[in-house]
Design a protein around this motif. Structure first.
Motif, short mmCIF file in Angstrom:
data_model
loop_
_atom_site.label_atom_id
_atom_site.label_comp_id
_atom_site.label_asym_id
_atom_site.label_seq_id
_atom_site.Cartn_x
_atom_site.Cartn_y
_atom_site.Cartn_z
N CYS A 357 0.85 -1.19 0.00
CA CYS A 357 0.00 0.00 0.00
C CYS A 357 0.89 1.24 0.00
O CYS A 357 2.01 1.23 0.51
CB CYS A 357 -0.97 0.01 1.18
N PHE A 358 0.35 2.30 -0.61
CA PHE A 358 1.07 3.56 -0.79
C PHE A 358 0.12 4.72 -0.49
O PHE A 358 -1.07 4.64 -0.82
CB PHE A 358 1.54 3.74 -2.24
N PRO A 359 0.60 5.82 0.07
CA PRO A 359 -0.23 7.03 0.08
C PRO A 359 -0.55 7.45 -1.36
O PRO A 359 0.25 7.22 -2.26
CB PRO A 359 0.65 8.06 0.78
N PHE A 409 6.06 11.10 -10.28
CA PHE A 409 7.15 10.14 -10.05
C PHE A 409 6.78 9.33 -8.81
O PHE A 409 6.83 9.83 -7.69
CB PHE A 409 8.48 10.87 -9.87
N GLU A 410 6.39 8.08 -9.03
CA GLU A 410 5.88 7.23 -7.96
C GLU A 410 6.43 5.81 -8.09
O GLU A 410 6.85 5.38 -9.19
CB GLU A 410 4.34 7.13 -8.04
N ILE A 411 6.41 5.09 -6.98
CA ILE A 411 6.61 3.64 -7.03
C ILE A 411 5.30 3.04 -7.53
O ILE A 411 4.29 3.08 -6.84
CB ILE A 411 6.96 3.07 -5.66
N VAL A 489 5.19 -7.11 7.90
CA VAL A 489 5.10 -5.93 7.04
C VAL A 489 6.50 -5.38 6.82
O VAL A 489 7.26 -5.20 7.78
CB VAL A 489 4.21 -4.85 7.68
N HIS A 490 6.85 -5.12 5.55
CA HIS A 490 8.17 -4.58 5.21
C HIS A 490 7.99 -3.15 4.74
O HIS A 490 7.35 -2.88 3.72
CB HIS A 490 8.83 -5.46 4.14
N GLU A 491 8.55 -2.24 5.53
CA GLU A 491 8.35 -0.80 5.34
C GLU A 491 9.56 -0.21 4.62
O GLU A 491 10.69 -0.29 5.11
CB GLU A 491 8.16 -0.13 6.70
N LEU A 492 9.31 0.38 3.46
CA LEU A 492 10.37 0.94 2.62
C LEU A 492 10.34 2.46 2.67
O LEU A 492 9.28 3.08 2.56
CB LEU A 492 10.18 0.48 1.17
N HIS A 493 11.52 3.06 2.83
CA HIS A 493 11.70 4.51 2.73
C HIS A 493 12.70 4.78 1.61
O HIS A 493 13.76 4.17 1.57
CB HIS A 493 12.21 5.09 4.04
N PRO A 508 7.41 8.78 -0.97
CA PRO A 508 8.62 7.94 -0.90
C PRO A 508 8.50 6.74 0.04
O PRO A 508 9.51 6.08 0.29
CB PRO A 508 9.68 8.92 -0.40
N HIS A 509 7.30 6.44 0.55
CA HIS A 509 7.14 5.34 1.49
C HIS A 509 6.22 4.27 0.89
O HIS A 509 5.26 4.58 0.18
CB HIS A 509 6.55 5.83 2.82
N ALA A 510 6.51 3.02 1.21
CA ALA A 510 5.68 1.90 0.77
C ALA A 510 5.69 0.85 1.87
O ALA A 510 6.66 0.72 2.63
CB ALA A 510 6.20 1.31 -0.54
#
Length: 519
Positions: A357-359, A409-411, A489-493, A508-510
């Motif tokens: 999930c992403f904002p 520009f997004e993941i 849950v794996h939190e990416l910055h 920039p967070h996922a």
């Protein structure tokens, strides 16, 4: 030595300033524009000569919504009416008209145009509503499905319907919280676990084209969001509370149990696909609970609390083929408290759904309770903050979110790999920033499964990113990561990442729910 240190310090400060300036270049509104069709209090930039509120006295507390055509949407409102709004696609929406279609409904919490009728889920039944004489007002109200319990508790909401890929209708049923007095007389009692609830409370129900209502899955607390993905499989969202650690997205399938133990009050009812639950673990990490409770299934996606909202709501599939931007085929999820919308990417690993999930977009005028995609690909958001507070300038209304055509520009996608993740982007990345391991950071956590309200993130761990390899076209990056943990849950910055045009990621967070690591 002093001069050298001073020069290095100036260089570092320049880099920080450049990053701050670059992050201020664009915001969400540059890519997805919010248009107020009708709100109880207009946003400042909507106060213009062209803007019109709803008719006097109409509290447009939208609790259900369905798109009718390229001019009209139908909305259900909490006070038991259905209205048809015409002219909602106009930009600006200066000539919207309002026509009352149906009335005397009991808290409708969904709306669907299906075949030649509108369907809505009232508190005690699924109702089929038609205008048989074509005068613009409903004159036929027929029960399409019934049979779930209603004790009289305020929390016994019923949501839906939504349509799956096979043409079945689905509804979801809230748990009643803290039943007492006469309410208990209207419950079913599961004796071995000593649980009482209204019949099928906390369950997902399927209604076939023949009109048969089938209990499918259970363990829901407050399943206010419902929707199918591009494959036609059905999903629902749940909200944090007792037995529910944080907000979640679940794949609904036969015999699955998700969270809330009191839904098992209906386990022994005729037609139940769930059997043989003799003990419910309480106060253990969720991965451990899964080993002790075979019927318990993990969410496809956890939404970390506050980081990704506080109360998930409706589900919308982007079925526009690109009219709504670069996320075709993905799911969008409404958020009540933070008046926003999140985005979800799903994939199947070993036959089961999981994903990230992403904002996506904040700043709606009120709590986002219902979502629907317009014929032009835009997103309609039905708003009401009735009962709970939310961010925003209004108490209720209808807004429309339109892609401006500018590419953010997004993941775009985050896919699990045996030793890390593959990230796919909407625009090519800067090779220098992507290859710099300092551009990335990752940690993982899980939650407690317990009868208490919600859960903190537990068993947190920072993970080492060992390598970052950019594809030839610059549109994907393969991260190699030590210490992946299944069912965490794996939190990416990725604050340090830049596009080839030197843009930072808009978000920039996922947060990836890694139920299974691919082999």
């Amino acid at each position: 030595m002093v001069v050298g240190n001073y020069v290095r310090l100036i260089g570092q400060l320049s880099l920080v300033l450049a990053m701050i300036c670059s992050t201020a270049v664009a915001d969400e509104d540059d890519f997805y524009k919010l248009i107020s069709v009708s709100t109880s209090q207009a946003q400042t930039d909507s106060r213009s000569a062209n803007w019109k509120p709803a008719p006097d006295g109409l509290a447009l507390e939208i609790s259900g919504m369905t798109v009718l055509d390229d001019r009209r949407v139908a909305v259900a409102i909490r006070k038991g009416e259905i209205w048809i709004l015409d002219g909602v696609y106009d930009q600006p929406p200066k000539n919207v008209t309002y026509k009352k279609f149906a009335t005397a409904l009991h808290e409708p919490l969904g709306l669907l145009q299906h075949n030649d009728a509108l369907y809505t889920c009232q508190r005690s039944e699924l109702t089929r509503i038609r205008d048989t004489d074509n005068d613009g007002t409903a004159d036929e109200y027929l029960t399409a499905a019934k049979g779930w319990g209603v004790t009289g508790h305020y929390h016994e909401y019923a949501y839906g319907p939504k349509l799956d890929g096979d043409g079945n209708l689905w509804v979801t049923l809230n748990i009643g919280l803290g039943l007492k007095g006469d309410q208990l007389k209207r419950t079913v009692h599961q004796r071995s676990l000593n649980l009482r609830q209204g019949r099928w409370r906390g369950w997902g129900m399927k209604i076939t084209s023949e009109g048969d209502m089938i209990p499918v899955c259970a363990g829901m607390r407050s399943p206010s969001g419902l929707g199918a993905n591009a494959a036609g499989d059905m999903f629902y969202t749940d909200q944090q509370g007792n037995w529910v650690a944080t907000n979640t997205l679940h794949h609904m399938r036969e015999g699955a149990f998700f969270h809330h133990a009191e839904a098992l009050a209906s386990m022994d009812q005729p037609g139940s696909p769930i059997h043989g639950v003799h003990k419910i673990p309480n106060g253990v990490p969720f991965p451990q609970a899964l080993t002790q409770f075979p019927q318990l299934k993990p969410p496809a996606v956890w939404f970390p609390y506050k980081k990704m909202g506080q109360s998930t709501t409706d589900i919308m599939l982007d079925d526009s083929g690109g009219k709504f931007g670069p996320f075709a085929g993905q799911l969008f999820v409404g958020e009540f408290t933070q008046a926003s919308v999140s985005r979800v990417f799903l994939e199947k690993v070993n036959g089961e759904y999981q994903g990230a999930c992403f904002p996506f977009r904040s700043g709606f005028a009120s709590a986002v309770l219902r979502l629907a995609q317009g014929t032009d690909g835009s997103m309609f958001a039905g708003l009401t903050n009735r009962g709970w507070s939310s961010l925003g300038t209004a108490s209720y209304g209808l807004q429309r979110l339109v892609w401006t055509g500018r590419m953010p520009f997004e993941i775009k996608e985050m896919r699990a790999q045996p030793d890390g993740f593959e990230l796919v982007f909407t625009k090519p990345v800067s090779r220098e920033s992507a290859a710099n391991l300092n551009s990335w950071a990752m940690s993982s956590h899980t939650y407690l499964y317990h009868s208490a309200y919600g859960s903190d993130e537990i068993q947190k761990k920072k993970l080492a990113i060992k390598d970052a390899v950019v594809s030839d076209d610059g549109l994907s990056v393969r991260l190699t990561i030590d210490g992946l943990r299944p069912l965490f849950v794996h939190e990416l910055h990725a604050e340090g990442l830049r596009s080839q045009d030197d843009e930072p990621l808009l978000h920039p967070h996922a947060y990836y729910t890694l139920n299974q690591i691919p082999q």
